[in-house]
Design a protein around this motif. Structure first.
Motif, PDB file in Angstrom:
ATOM      1  N   LYS A  35     -12.862 -18.112 -18.550  1.00 54.00           N
ATOM      2  CA  LYS A  35     -13.918 -17.403 -19.263  1.00 54.00           C
ATOM      3  C   LYS A  35     -13.764 -15.895 -19.099  1.00 54.00           C
ATOM      4  O   LYS A  35     -13.973 -15.124 -20.051  1.00 54.00           O
ATOM      5  CB  LYS A  35     -15.291 -17.842 -18.748  1.00 54.00           C
ATOM      6  CG  LYS A  35     -15.537 -19.340 -18.845  1.00 54.00           C
ATOM      7  CD  LYS A  35     -15.436 -19.848 -20.276  1.00 54.00           C
ATOM      8  CE  LYS A  35     -15.726 -21.331 -20.348  1.00 54.00           C
ATOM      9  NZ  LYS A  35     -15.555 -21.848 -21.728  1.00 54.00           N
ATOM     10  N   MET A  37     -10.995 -14.321 -18.653  1.00 52.87           N
ATOM     11  CA  MET A  37      -9.871 -13.889 -19.475  1.00 52.87           C
ATOM     12  C   MET A  37     -10.261 -13.882 -20.951  1.00 52.87           C
ATOM     13  O   MET A  37      -9.739 -13.091 -21.735  1.00 52.87           O
ATOM     14  CB  MET A  37      -8.664 -14.805 -19.246  1.00 52.87           C
ATOM     15  CG  MET A  37      -8.015 -14.648 -17.873  1.00 52.87           C
ATOM     16  SD  MET A  37      -7.579 -12.924 -17.505  1.00 52.87           S
ATOM     17  CE  MET A  37      -6.334 -12.629 -18.738  1.00 52.87           C
ATOM     18  N   ALA A  38     -11.201 -14.761 -21.315  1.00 50.62           N
ATOM     19  CA  ALA A  38     -11.695 -14.739 -22.686  1.00 50.62           C
ATOM     20  C   ALA A  38     -12.459 -13.439 -22.942  1.00 50.62           C
ATOM     21  O   ALA A  38     -12.344 -12.823 -24.008  1.00 50.62           O
ATOM     22  CB  ALA A  38     -12.588 -15.948 -22.945  1.00 50.62           C
ATOM     23  N   HIS A  40     -11.893 -10.681 -21.397  1.00 47.51           N
ATOM     24  CA  HIS A  40     -10.861  -9.645 -21.386  1.00 47.51           C
ATOM     25  C   HIS A  40     -10.196  -9.566 -22.763  1.00 47.51           C
ATOM     26  O   HIS A  40      -9.989  -8.472 -23.315  1.00 47.51           O
ATOM     27  CB  HIS A  40      -9.831 -10.003 -20.304  1.00 47.51           C
ATOM     28  CG  HIS A  40      -8.859  -8.900 -20.010  1.00 47.51           C
ATOM     29  ND1 HIS A  40      -9.215  -7.730 -19.370  1.00 47.51           N
ATOM     30  CD2 HIS A  40      -7.531  -8.796 -20.264  1.00 47.51           C
ATOM     31  CE1 HIS A  40      -8.159  -6.961 -19.237  1.00 47.51           C
ATOM     32  NE2 HIS A  40      -7.101  -7.589 -19.777  1.00 47.51           N
ATOM     33  N   ALA A  41      -9.882 -10.762 -23.320  1.00 47.39           N
ATOM     34  CA  ALA A  41      -9.225 -10.796 -24.626  1.00 47.39           C
ATOM     35  C   ALA A  41     -10.150 -10.263 -25.712  1.00 47.39           C
ATOM     36  O   ALA A  41      -9.717  -9.563 -26.630  1.00 47.39           O
ATOM     37  CB  ALA A  41      -8.782 -12.226 -24.944  1.00 47.39           C
ATOM     38  N   TYR A  42     -11.411 -10.592 -25.587  1.00 45.59           N
ATOM     39  CA  TYR A  42     -12.376 -10.110 -26.589  1.00 45.59           C
ATOM     40  C   TYR A  42     -12.479  -8.587 -26.551  1.00 45.59           C
ATOM     41  O   TYR A  42     -12.503  -7.915 -27.582  1.00 45.59           O
ATOM     42  CB  TYR A  42     -13.741 -10.743 -26.336  1.00 45.59           C
ATOM     43  CG  TYR A  42     -14.818 -10.216 -27.252  1.00 45.59           C
ATOM     44  CD1 TYR A  42     -14.876 -10.645 -28.578  1.00 45.59           C
ATOM     45  CD2 TYR A  42     -15.759  -9.286 -26.806  1.00 45.59           C
ATOM     46  CE1 TYR A  42     -15.850 -10.157 -29.428  1.00 45.59           C
ATOM     47  CE2 TYR A  42     -16.733  -8.796 -27.649  1.00 45.59           C
ATOM     48  CZ  TYR A  42     -16.782  -9.237 -28.959  1.00 45.59           C
ATOM     49  OH  TYR A  42     -17.732  -8.758 -29.798  1.00 45.59           O
ATOM     50  N   ARG A  44     -10.185  -6.587 -25.619  1.00 47.44           N
ATOM     51  CA  ARG A  44      -8.961  -6.026 -26.195  1.00 47.44           C
ATOM     52  C   ARG A  44      -9.061  -6.035 -27.717  1.00 47.44           C
ATOM     53  O   ARG A  44      -8.681  -5.082 -28.390  1.00 47.44           O
ATOM     54  CB  ARG A  44      -7.737  -6.818 -25.749  1.00 47.44           C
ATOM     55  CG  ARG A  44      -6.443  -6.270 -26.368  1.00 47.44           C
ATOM     56  CD  ARG A  44      -5.202  -7.106 -26.044  1.00 47.44           C
ATOM     57  NE  ARG A  44      -4.927  -7.103 -24.626  1.00 47.44           N
ATOM     58  CZ  ARG A  44      -4.928  -8.181 -23.857  1.00 47.44           C
ATOM     59  NH1 ARG A  44      -5.203  -9.355 -24.395  1.00 47.44           N
ATOM     60  NH2 ARG A  44      -4.654  -8.115 -22.587  1.00 47.44           N
ATOM     61  N   LYS A  45      -9.573  -7.160 -28.213  1.00 50.38           N
ATOM     62  CA  LYS A  45      -9.712  -7.270 -29.657  1.00 50.38           C
ATOM     63  C   LYS A  45     -10.628  -6.166 -30.204  1.00 50.38           C
ATOM     64  O   LYS A  45     -10.381  -5.617 -31.279  1.00 50.38           O
ATOM     65  CB  LYS A  45     -10.287  -8.655 -29.997  1.00 50.38           C
ATOM     66  CG  LYS A  45     -10.689  -8.836 -31.454  1.00 50.38           C
ATOM     67  CD  LYS A  45      -9.478  -8.769 -32.384  1.00 50.38           C
ATOM     68  CE  LYS A  45      -9.862  -9.145 -33.800  1.00 50.38           C
ATOM     69  NZ  LYS A  45     -10.896  -8.311 -34.352  1.00 50.38           N
ATOM     70  N   LEU A  49     -10.670  -2.005 -24.233  1.00 48.27           N
ATOM     71  CA  LEU A  49     -10.022  -2.063 -22.922  1.00 48.27           C
ATOM     72  C   LEU A  49      -9.443  -0.704 -22.566  1.00 48.27           C
ATOM     73  O   LEU A  49      -8.760  -0.070 -23.363  1.00 48.27           O
ATOM     74  CB  LEU A  49      -8.895  -3.107 -22.921  1.00 48.27           C
ATOM     75  CG  LEU A  49      -9.298  -4.565 -22.708  1.00 48.27           C
ATOM     76  CD1 LEU A  49      -8.044  -5.418 -22.556  1.00 48.27           C
ATOM     77  CD2 LEU A  49     -10.179  -4.710 -21.477  1.00 48.27           C
ATOM     78  N   PHE A  70     -22.337 -15.975 -19.216  1.00 41.24           N
ATOM     79  CA  PHE A  70     -22.902 -16.503 -20.463  1.00 41.24           C
ATOM     80  C   PHE A  70     -21.959 -17.539 -21.092  1.00 41.24           C
ATOM     81  O   PHE A  70     -22.387 -18.590 -21.568  1.00 41.24           O
ATOM     82  CB  PHE A  70     -23.150 -15.354 -21.438  1.00 41.24           C
ATOM     83  CG  PHE A  70     -23.687 -15.812 -22.757  1.00 41.24           C
ATOM     84  CD1 PHE A  70     -24.987 -16.292 -22.878  1.00 41.24           C
ATOM     85  CD2 PHE A  70     -22.893 -15.787 -23.883  1.00 41.24           C
ATOM     86  CE1 PHE A  70     -25.473 -16.732 -24.096  1.00 41.24           C
ATOM     87  CE2 PHE A  70     -23.374 -16.227 -25.102  1.00 41.24           C
ATOM     88  CZ  PHE A  70     -24.676 -16.700 -25.202  1.00 41.24           C
ATOM     89  N   LEU A  71     -20.646 -17.241 -21.038  1.00 40.72           N
ATOM     90  CA  LEU A  71     -19.672 -18.163 -21.630  1.00 40.72           C
ATOM     91  C   LEU A  71     -19.574 -19.469 -20.839  1.00 40.72           C
ATOM     92  O   LEU A  71     -19.360 -20.539 -21.404  1.00 40.72           O
ATOM     93  CB  LEU A  71     -18.283 -17.503 -21.698  1.00 40.72           C
ATOM     94  CG  LEU A  71     -18.149 -16.296 -22.630  1.00 40.72           C
ATOM     95  CD1 LEU A  71     -16.722 -15.751 -22.576  1.00 40.72           C
ATOM     96  CD2 LEU A  71     -18.493 -16.683 -24.060  1.00 40.72           C
ATOM     97  N   ALA A  82     -28.385 -14.919 -23.973  1.00 39.05           N
ATOM     98  CA  ALA A  82     -27.353 -14.187 -24.697  1.00 39.05           C
ATOM     99  C   ALA A  82     -27.445 -12.695 -24.426  1.00 39.05           C
ATOM    100  O   ALA A  82     -26.493 -11.955 -24.689  1.00 39.05           O
ATOM    101  CB  ALA A  82     -27.466 -14.456 -26.194  1.00 39.05           C
ATOM    102  N   ALA A  83     -28.559 -12.275 -23.882  1.00 39.50           N
ATOM    103  CA  ALA A  83     -28.697 -10.859 -23.547  1.00 39.50           C
ATOM    104  C   ALA A  83     -27.667 -10.441 -22.511  1.00 39.50           C
ATOM    105  O   ALA A  83     -27.274  -9.271 -22.438  1.00 39.50           O
ATOM    106  CB  ALA A  83     -30.107 -10.580 -23.032  1.00 39.50           C
ATOM    107  N   TRP A  85     -24.575 -11.444 -22.469  1.00 41.49           N
ATOM    108  CA  TRP A  85     -23.359 -11.118 -23.222  1.00 41.49           C
ATOM    109  C   TRP A  85     -23.502  -9.740 -23.874  1.00 41.49           C
ATOM    110  O   TRP A  85     -22.632  -8.888 -23.732  1.00 41.49           O
ATOM    111  CB  TRP A  85     -23.110 -12.190 -24.292  1.00 41.49           C
ATOM    112  CG  TRP A  85     -21.990 -11.818 -25.224  1.00 41.49           C
ATOM    113  CD1 TRP A  85     -22.092 -11.154 -26.402  1.00 41.49           C
ATOM    114  CD2 TRP A  85     -20.601 -12.044 -25.013  1.00 41.49           C
ATOM    115  NE1 TRP A  85     -20.875 -10.963 -26.944  1.00 41.49           N
ATOM    116  CE2 TRP A  85     -19.919 -11.507 -26.118  1.00 41.49           C
ATOM    117  CE3 TRP A  85     -19.879 -12.666 -24.014  1.00 41.49           C
ATOM    118  CZ2 TRP A  85     -18.545 -11.574 -26.237  1.00 41.49           C
ATOM    119  CZ3 TRP A  85     -18.501 -12.733 -24.141  1.00 41.49           C
ATOM    120  CH2 TRP A  85     -17.846 -12.194 -25.234  1.00 41.49           C
ATOM    121  N   GLN A  86     -24.629  -9.528 -24.558  1.00 38.77           N
ATOM    122  CA  GLN A  86     -24.799  -8.279 -25.287  1.00 38.77           C
ATOM    123  C   GLN A  86     -24.955  -7.103 -24.328  1.00 38.77           C
ATOM    124  O   GLN A  86     -24.416  -6.023 -24.562  1.00 38.77           O
ATOM    125  CB  GLN A  86     -26.025  -8.376 -26.205  1.00 38.77           C
ATOM    126  CG  GLN A  86     -26.098  -7.268 -27.232  1.00 38.77           C
ATOM    127  CD  GLN A  86     -24.860  -7.186 -28.082  1.00 38.77           C
ATOM    128  OE1 GLN A  86     -24.397  -8.194 -28.608  1.00 38.77           O
ATOM    129  NE2 GLN A  86     -24.301  -5.997 -28.197  1.00 38.77           N
TER     130      GLN A  86
END
Lengths: 109, 616
Positions: A35, A37-38, A40-42, A44-45, A49, A70-71, A82-83, A85-86
């Motif tokens: 999660k 790393m997810a 981290h990838a997000y 980067r997207k 980063l 959250f994930l 979800a707050a 995450w945001q």
């Protein structure tokens, strides 16, 4: 700076899967690292980063934990808003914004 | 002030922004990882690498040759001006490759005491005129942020995970596509590694392994038994042999040249030396290794392929210290008695051939040629099976030269007499035909000096049937049963009874057990009973009969002589049988009475009759 393993432990603690002083199981650790790393990838997207996963700066540690919690919540039967995450994302966005140059005085000639 | 960045080489150049006071000394540390992965925990050792820090539109750049794991820049201020935003890049030159690993913006902050006077040689202050537009941008950003937050509430983590997964999948698909494209190229096999199992293995590419065995299909061969694949064969050999490889054929390969009407199988190994082609006894015929020879005799004629062949051929003009030995077996078949140019007959042959090149006069010449032939000759359809070694000058098998005297050892065994019963020279013949009368174990026949010599030492030559010189107790031991049972009185018994003539020598014999000639009863109906004839101690001639064996003088004129005088002859007949009392008692001739004398004569008479010397 923190490592992914450190953040994984903190995430499990945030999810109340892990009590203070406990050591996570290998399966839980692996799931939370996935999660993180997810996240981290997000980032980067989103071109947010400014670091590598080996050297996550201090100001990004808690946002990582919030977003990963959250994930991972559903996998551990927890409910996390979800707050998280945001909020984590906002902190990251704020942190990587160009630094302010400080107060600017009017120039008189 | 210090700042530490980390970047990963498997990612695009990373954006790294930082701020600095315009006149500060500044230290920037750069850590470079191979991958952006938690498994990659140790930064690369950048020893020897060159890092260049460049600021756009500004004549300030810093080169640093890295001496350790981290690349460290040290700057001495000032930057261009307080309040400025300087775009910079960091380039890494490692092993000759230059890569931009980081870029970003340096925000140069002013110090408060520099208010009103600029803060550097190229000082530039922002003015309030910019605040309005900037505030508008901030407000717009806030609205966008709120909308994004609302969307995130809905999509939230699922979107994030999807985006992350999509990115991973996109990268993996792109990588896989590139890999497939690369492997699909003609040289794709060169990208695949190969390592044989076990010690001593050397890493190779799959492309290198493919060249070990070049199929004629690689050169466009059709292999349908009709199309001429000669050009493909030539092309495959030209590639394989110089590289030490082999050529792979198909079962129905056909070529117009020497491959015509032949169906080579399996694999061809190249000749050892290029010049071997020119000196090979059958130039132009390649070596074929295979384990099957499959043809259709009814529809194809003249098969002449080497089923399996090993040649030993020396290079032309080179003296050899020892014989060159070669071996090959050949199988051929033809429905035409003259269709095979090699032996002029239909045959199944095993040929072993060894020959030496006579580059010098002293070179030894030894040869062996054995042919086991199964042939059909003429309309009689009678099979000849034989083993032949022929070194005669008049009938050379082909590779023996011309001088028969050059061969000190020769062996010949040939079964002849196909239509008749009289095989003349044979070793171990056998026949299941009911029309045959004779079964010959071994027959030696020759006009002169022919036979068998067994010599432990010396150079004995055959002058008679068998010559034996041996140090063992028995030079020759013969034990056999005749094929036909001996029937006393039968004419056939006398006609076919085997006879043996043996000369014995005795040296220092001290025991009656030495140098015996043993005659074994050959009556198949009885148990074997031995009769030994030998020289006893002191040279006495002795005959030891076994069982009920007896001594017979068969001739009608047979007599026994001692010192030239006859002592025994045939029985004297015509004697009557006496009656009355017999007596073996001694008597005095001066006082003996007539009855006592008659009794003694009758006893002597009876003894002679009992010994068989006299009779009725």
């Amino acid at each position: 700076m923190a490592t992914i393993s450190d953040l994984a432990k903190r995430t499990l603690q945030k999810l109340q899967v892990l009590a203070a002083g406990e050591t996570p199981s290998a399966e839980d650790q692996e799931l939370v690292v996935t999660k993180l790393m997810a996240v981290h990838a997000y980032l980067r997207k989103e071109d947010l980063l400014r670091w590598t996963v080996q050297d996550i700066p201090d100001y990004a540690e808690e946002p990582y934990v919030m977003m990963a919690a959250f994930l991972a919540a559903e996998d551990f039967g927890r409910v996390v808003s979800a707050a998280n995450w945001q909020g984590g994302l906002s902190l990251i966005q704020s942190a990587v914004a160009l630094p302010n140059t400080g107060p600017v005085r009017t120039e008189y000639f | 002030m210090n700042q530490t960045f980390s970047v990963a080489l498997n990612q695009p150049a990373g954006q790294r922004d930082f701020s600095a006071y315009w006149d500060d000394d500044y230290t920037l540390t750069l850590r470079v990882y191979a991958t952006d992965s938690p498994d990659d925990t140790v930064p690369l050792d950048l020893t020897g690498a060159i890092l260049v820090f460049k600021v756009a539109q500004y004549p300030y750049s810093s080169n640093v040759v890295v001496s350790g794991q981290d690349g460290v820049f040290s700057f001495e201020g000032p930057f261009r001006g307080c309040g400025a935003r300087e775009e910079y890049t960091i380039e890494l030159t490692l092993a000759g490759d230059t890569t931009t690993v980081a870029y970003g913006t340096v925000v140069v902050a002013p110090r408060g005491e520099q208010y009103g006077y600029g803060c550097g040689p190229w000082g530039r202050y922002s003015t309030g005129a910019f605040i309005g537009p900037l505030q508008l941008l901030v407000d717009q950003a806030k609205v966008a942020s709120d909308e994004a937050m609302a969307a995130a509430e809905i999509l939230g983590p699922a979107a994030a995970e999807a985006v992350a997964s999509a990115e991973i999948a996109t990268n993996a698909a792109a990588s896989a596509t590139e890999t497939i494209a690369a492997l699909s190229l003609p040289n794709g096999a060169s990208l695949i590694g190969s390592l044989q199992a076990g010690p001593g293995s050397v890493p190779r590419t799959l492309q290198s392994r493919v060249l070990d065995l070049v199929s004629i299909k690689d050169k466009g061969a059709v292999i349908n038994g009709v199309t001429d694949d000669g050009a493909a064969i030539t092309a495959a050999r030209a590639v394989a042999f110089p590289a030490g490889g082999s050529v792979l054929y198909g079962g129905r390969t056909k070529a117009a040249d020497f491959w015509a009407n032949r169906s080579p199988l399996a694999q061809e190994w190249g000749k050892g030396l290029p010049t071997a082609y020119a000196t090979d006894m059958d130039a132009g015929k390649p070596v074929i290794g295979g384990f099957m020879f499959n043809g259709t005799p009814a529809t194809k004629l003249g098969y002449d392929a080497y089923f399996q062949r090993f040649d030993g051929v020396t290079q032309a003009g080179v003296d050899v210290a020892s014989s060159v030995v070669g071996f090959y077996s050949m199988q051929s078949y033809s429905t035409n008695s003259t269709g095979n140019a090699f032996n002029k007959t239909n045959q199944v042959a095993l040929v072993a051939n060894a020959s030496a090149m006579t580059a010098t006069a002293s070179a030894s010449v030894e040869a062996f040629n054995a042919i086991a032939a199964s042939a059909y000759i003429g309309p009689l359809s009678q099979m000849v099976v034989g083993i032949e070694a022929d070194v005669s000058a008049s009938n050379p098998p082909g590779w023996f030269g011309t001088a028969a005297t050059a061969y000190t050892v020769a062996f010949s065994a040939v079964l002849q007499g196909i239509a008749a019963d009289d095989a003349t020279v044979a070793f171990s013949s056998n026949s299941s035909s009911a029309t045959k009368t004779f079964w010959h174990g071994a027959v030696l026949a020759g006009s002169s000096k022919t036979g068998v010599t067994v010599a432990r030492n010396g150079t004995f030559r055959p002058e008679s049937g068998v010559w034996v010189s041996a140090a063992t107790t028995f030079g020759v031991y013969v034990g056999a049963k005749a094929k036909h049972a001996l029937n006393p009185g039968s004419a056939s018994d006398y006609t076919y009874r085997p006879s043996i003539g043996i000369g014995l020598g005795q040296e220092g014999a001290t025991s009656a057990a030495s140098h015996k000639v043993r005659f074994i009863s050959t009556d198949a109906a009885s148990a074997e009973v031995n009769t030994d004839v030998y020289a006893g101690v002191g040279g006495n001639f002795r005959i030891d009969f076994g069982g009920t064996n007896r001594f017979f003088v068969a001739s009608a004129n047979g007599y026994v002589f001692i010192q030239g005088t006859q002592v025994l002859a045939t029985r004297n007949v015509g004697w009557g049988v006496n009656s009355g009392t017999t007596s073996k008692a001694a008597f005095d001739t001066a006082t003996v009475t007539l009855p006592a004398l008659a009794q003694n004569v009758a006893a002597l008479h009876q003894a002679l009759r009992n010994h068989g010397l006299i009779g009725d």
